[in-house]
Scaffold this motif. Sequence first.
Motif, PDB file in Angstrom:
ATOM      1  N   THR A  99       0.649  -1.096  -0.007  1.00  0.00           N
ATOM      2  CA  THR A  99      -0.019   0.313   0.172  1.00  0.00           C
ATOM      3  C   THR A  99       0.830   1.270  -0.021  1.00  0.00           C
ATOM      4  O   THR A  99       2.044   1.203   0.659  1.00  0.00           O
ATOM      5  N   ARG A 140      -4.593   7.267  -2.579  1.00  0.00           N
ATOM      6  CA  ARG A 140      -4.108   5.895  -2.287  1.00  0.00           C
ATOM      7  C   ARG A 140      -3.719   5.435  -3.548  1.00  0.00           C
ATOM      8  O   ARG A 140      -4.430   4.849  -4.415  1.00  0.00           O
ATOM      9  N   ASP A 170      -3.264  -0.009  -3.401  1.00  0.00           N
ATOM     10  CA  ASP A 170      -4.152  -0.297  -2.293  1.00  0.00           C
ATOM     11  C   ASP A 170      -4.032  -1.855  -1.912  1.00  0.00           C
ATOM     12  O   ASP A 170      -4.897  -2.659  -2.720  1.00  0.00           O
TER      13      ASP A 170
END
Length: 294
Positions: free
Chosen positions: A8, A15, A18
């Motif tokens: 991550t 983000r 992920d």
Amino acid sequence: MLTLTDVTKTYGSRRALDAVSFDVAPGRMTGFVGGNGAGKTTAMRIILGVLSSDSGSVTLDGRPLSAEARRRFGYMPEERGLYPKMKVEEQLVYLARLHGFTASAAQKKAERLLDRLGLGERRGDLVESLSLGNQQRAQIAASLVHEPDVLVLDEPFSGLDPMAVDTVVGVLSDYAAAGIPVLFSSHQLDIVERLCDDLVIIAGGQIRANGPREQLREQYSSRRYELHVAGDAGWVREVPGVTVVDFHGGDTIFEVDSEDTAQAVLRDAVARGPVTSYSRQRPSLAQIFKEVVA
């Protein structure tokens, strides 16, 4: 085996990756595909240690990657990073020497690699004087000159003409055949489909599909069939649950509402006369990509 597990990475509130997980198996070409901003380059930079992840791990044969292990990686970034004022062969020799090869061994490796990539006649040219396609081949040579144990290539086919693509494909295939894990990204899905053994599709920082190419093609196979018979195939239109997509004489392409309907069409066709061929259409990589990222 190169393995990413739950990797991550965030940039502020965005983000970029992920919980990304996938393997790059030894001796196999793994195609890594996704749109712009999907997370491919970020994942590759984390593999190489250029970036650090927020969480998750990258291992080689089950062991965390050390700086020494990463020295045995061959990496080609999407952005060209060679010294423009150096001659092509001089550049490769210099890079091989940085990896500990003697001057003589570095020279031989550079010469051999330039010949294999079709750059032998350009060995004395300045990097900046090369065409974009030849600069790309020189960049690939730079990632290979130290005989890496793992290859990570970001858009290696960008800017290459078809002949150059075939040359590079041949070289990379040889490395994979020698047992080296090869991970490469590309927007050219036709090349990925032709070259890769395994496929990883990423979108929005998440893995959407992952596995052997043929297994994924089977998994995402549509309910579209092709039928070729000796006589007229117009009767297919009347079969309940069938939607004809294309029709010409004894040749028809159609979609079905279930596998039972597909088998019913085949039984009817055999009962009516000779069947030349009957097959389910298997999706292309482009079709799978569109389905999983939609």
